[in-house]
Enzyme design. Structure first.
Site, PDB file in Angstrom:
ATOM      1  N   ASP A 122      34.638  76.224 122.969  1.00  0.00           N
ATOM      2  CA  ASP A 122      36.043  76.636 122.850  1.00  0.00           C
ATOM      3  C   ASP A 122      36.620  76.892 124.251  1.00  0.00           C
ATOM      4  OD1 ASP A 122      38.456  77.575 121.925  1.00  0.00           O
ATOM      5  OD2 ASP A 122      37.684  79.456 121.133  1.00  0.00           O
TER       6      ASP A 122
ATOM      7  N   ARG B 296      27.096  81.434 107.352  1.00  0.00           N
ATOM      8  CA  ARG B 296      26.317  80.485 108.168  1.00  0.00           C
ATOM      9  C   ARG B 296      25.576  79.467 107.309  1.00  0.00           C
ATOM     10  NH1 ARG B 296      26.167  82.505 113.434  1.00  0.00           N
ATOM     11  NH2 ARG B 296      26.084  84.768 113.662  1.00  0.00           N
TER      12      ARG B 296
ATOM     13  N   ASP C 135      29.709  81.615 111.802  1.00  0.00           N
ATOM     14  CA  ASP C 135      29.930  82.753 110.903  1.00  0.00           C
ATOM     15  C   ASP C 135      31.334  83.334 110.990  1.00  0.00           C
ATOM     16  OD1 ASP C 135      29.430  83.815 113.612  1.00  0.00           O
ATOM     17  OD2 ASP C 135      29.564  85.765 112.622  1.00  0.00           O
TER      18      ASP C 135
ATOM     19  N   LYS D 229      36.753  72.308 120.696  1.00  0.00           N
ATOM     20  CA  LYS D 229      38.176  72.634 120.558  1.00  0.00           C
ATOM     21  C   LYS D 229      38.812  72.516 121.937  1.00  0.00           C
ATOM     22  CE  LYS D 229      37.413  76.442 117.293  1.00  0.00           C
ATOM     23  NZ  LYS D 229      37.676  77.900 117.202  1.00  0.00           N
TER      24      LYS D 229
ATOM     25  N   GLU E  97      24.549  73.381 121.094  1.00  0.00           N
ATOM     26  CA  GLU E  97      25.490  74.474 120.827  1.00  0.00           C
ATOM     27  C   GLU E  97      26.396  74.115 119.655  1.00  0.00           C
ATOM     28  OE1 GLU E  97      26.121  77.365 120.783  1.00  0.00           O
ATOM     29  OE2 GLU E  97      27.458  78.133 122.327  1.00  0.00           O
ATOM     30  N   ASP E  98      26.808  75.128 118.921  1.00  0.00           N
ATOM     31  CA  ASP E  98      27.657  74.886 117.747  1.00  0.00           C
ATOM     32  C   ASP E  98      29.089  74.525 118.130  1.00  0.00           C
ATOM     33  OD1 ASP E  98      28.172  77.453 118.717  1.00  0.00           O
ATOM     34  OD2 ASP E  98      28.016  78.451 116.782  1.00  0.00           O
TER      35      ASP E  98
ATOM     36  N   PHE F 186      40.044  78.995 113.748  1.00  0.00           N
ATOM     37  CA  PHE F 186      38.736  79.602 113.556  1.00  0.00           C
ATOM     38  C   PHE F 186      38.038  78.946 112.368  1.00  0.00           C
ATOM     39  CE2 PHE F 186      35.571  82.817 112.609  1.00  0.00           C
ATOM     40  CZ  PHE F 186      35.127  83.116 113.888  1.00  0.00           C
ATOM     41  N   VAL F 187      36.808  78.497 112.567  1.00  0.00           N
ATOM     42  CA  VAL F 187      36.062  77.816 111.509  1.00  0.00           C
ATOM     43  C   VAL F 187      34.769  78.561 111.182  1.00  0.00           C
ATOM     44  CG1 VAL F 187      37.026  75.551 112.093  1.00  0.00           C
ATOM     45  CG2 VAL F 187      34.861  76.281 113.136  1.00  0.00           C
TER      46      VAL F 187
ATOM     47  N   GLY G 292      24.355  80.505 116.147  1.00  0.00           N
ATOM     48  CA  GLY G 292      25.273  79.525 115.552  1.00  0.00           C
ATOM     49  C   GLY G 292      24.755  78.113 115.414  1.00  0.00           C
TER      50      GLY G 292
HETATM   51  P1  5GP Z   1      33.530  79.780 124.259  1.00  0.00           P
HETATM   52  O1  5GP Z   1      32.770  80.647 125.210  1.00  0.00           O
HETATM   53  O2  5GP Z   1      33.447  78.298 124.559  1.00  0.00           O
HETATM   54  O3  5GP Z   1      34.941  80.235 124.082  1.00  0.00           O
HETATM   55  O4  5GP Z   1      32.960  80.086 122.856  1.00  0.00           O
HETATM   56  C1  5GP Z   1      31.922  79.509 122.293  1.00  0.00           C
HETATM   57  C2  5GP Z   1      31.319  80.416 121.256  1.00  0.00           C
HETATM   58  O5  5GP Z   1      32.310  81.176 120.541  1.00  0.00           O
HETATM   59  C3  5GP Z   1      30.627  79.550 120.225  1.00  0.00           C
HETATM   60  O6  5GP Z   1      29.270  79.417 120.538  1.00  0.00           O
HETATM   61  C4  5GP Z   1      30.844  80.308 118.957  1.00  0.00           C
HETATM   62  O7  5GP Z   1      29.761  81.191 118.779  1.00  0.00           O
HETATM   63  C5  5GP Z   1      32.090  81.113 119.164  1.00  0.00           C
HETATM   64  N1  5GP Z   1      33.234  80.455 118.502  1.00  0.00           N
HETATM   65  C6  5GP Z   1      34.246  79.760 119.092  1.00  0.00           C
HETATM   66  N2  5GP Z   1      35.095  79.293 118.167  1.00  0.00           N
HETATM   67  C7  5GP Z   1      34.603  79.677 116.977  1.00  0.00           C
HETATM   68  C8  5GP Z   1      35.022  79.460 115.613  1.00  0.00           C
HETATM   69  O8  5GP Z   1      36.037  78.822 115.301  1.00  0.00           O
HETATM   70  N3  5GP Z   1      34.227  79.988 114.627  1.00  0.00           N
HETATM   71  C9  5GP Z   1      33.094  80.685 114.899  1.00  0.00           C
HETATM   72  N4  5GP Z   1      32.400  81.138 113.860  1.00  0.00           N
HETATM   73  N5  5GP Z   1      32.674  80.913 116.170  1.00  0.00           N
HETATM   74  C10 5GP Z   1      33.413  80.409 117.183  1.00  0.00           C
HETATM   75 MG    MG Z   2      27.669  80.561 119.637  1.00  0.00          MG
END
Ligand code: 5GP
Ligand code: MG
Length: 174
Positions: free
Chosen positions: A101, A163, A157, A129, A97-98, A150-151, A43
Site C-alpha cells: 500500500d 483471514r 484481516d 494498491k 507479502e500480502d 480496505f480489503v 497476512g
Molecule cells: P504499507 O506499509 O505498504 O502501507 O502496508 C502494507 C501492510 O498494511 C500490508 O502488509 C497489510 O498488512 C496492511 N494493509 C494494507 N492495506 C490493507 C488492506 O486493505 N487490508 C488489510 N487487511 N491490510 C492492509
Molecule cells: Mg502485512
C-alpha cells in the site's frame, strides 16, 4: 463476524489462476539458484502456501513476522520485525507479502534484509494498491493491482477476523 462484506473483489478461482502464473514465472527465473522464500506473517500465510505449492522443485522457506503500526487502517511506517536471527548472508531472498500500500513496510523489510547481507532481495505481492503509495517502491512480481479500498480475506484481516476466507472482499466502512 465483525464486518459486513460489500463485494467479492477477487474470487477463489481468479486468485488461484493468477498464483499459478506467478509461480511459473518465479520458478523459471530462480531454477538455477537456491532461493530463500520469506513469507511475511500473518497476512501472507495463505498466499505463500498456495504460491509455494506451485513451485515445482524443493526450496527453502523461512518466516518473518512484521507488525506495522496502523493508523486509521494505514501503516505509519513503524515496523516491528521478529525472527531477526535469520541467517540470510549471501542468499537470494524472495519476500512474499500480502498487500503493498504505502510501501513503508516492504521498503523497511528490504533494507533490513540487505543490511543483514542478503545477496539479492526481490518481492512478490498478491495485491498492490498503487494509489496508496507514499514511498517509491516497486514490487518485482504482482498478483493484482486493486483500488485503494480496505480489503479482507485470503490471509488479510479486519481486526484479526476473516483471514480464513478463500477469496478477497471489500467491506462496509462503519
Ligand atoms: P504499507 O506499509 O505498504 O502501507 O502496508 C502494507 C501492510 O498494511 C500490508 O502488509 C497489510 O498488512 C496492511 N494493509 C494494507 N492495506 C490493507 C488492506 O486493505 N487490508 C488489510 N487487511 N491490510 C492492509
Ligand atoms: Mg502485512
Amino acid at each position: 463476524m465483525e464486518f459486513k462484506i460489500k463485494d467479492v473483489i477477487l474470487s477463489e478461482d481468479e486468485i488461484q489462476k493468477r498464483i499459478k502464473e506467478l509461480a511459473k514465472e518465479i520458478s523459471e527465473e530462480y531454477k538455477d539458484d537456491d532461493p530463500l522464500f520469506l513469507p511475511i506473517l500473518n497476512g501472507s500465510f495463505m498466499f505463500a502456501s498456495d504460491l509455494l505449492r506451485n513451485i515445482p522443485y524443493p526450496v527453502e522457506v523461512e518466516f518473518l513476522k512484521a507488525s506495522s503500526y496502523l493508523n486509521q487502517l494505514k501503516s505509519t511506517g513503524k515496523v516491528n520485525i521478529s525472527n531477526i536471527k535469520l541467517d540470510i548472508e549471501g542468499r537470494d531472498v524472495i519476500i512474499i507479502e500480502d498487500i503493498l500500500d504505502t510501501g513503508r513496510t516492504l521498503n523497511y523489510i528490504v533494507e533490513f534484509l540487505k543490511n543483514q547481507g542478503a545477496k539479492s532481495v526481490k518481492s512478490v505481492v498478491l495485491l498492490d494498491k498503487p494509489d496508496g503509495r507514499v514511498i517509491d517502491f516497486n514490487p518485482d512480481y504482482t498478483g493484482f493491482e486493486i483500488e485503494d479500498n480496505f480489503v479482507v480475506g485470503y490471509g488479510t484481516d479486519y481486526k484479526q477476523h476473516g483471514r480464513n476466507l478463500p477469496y478477497i472482499v471489500s467491506i462496509e466502512e462503519d
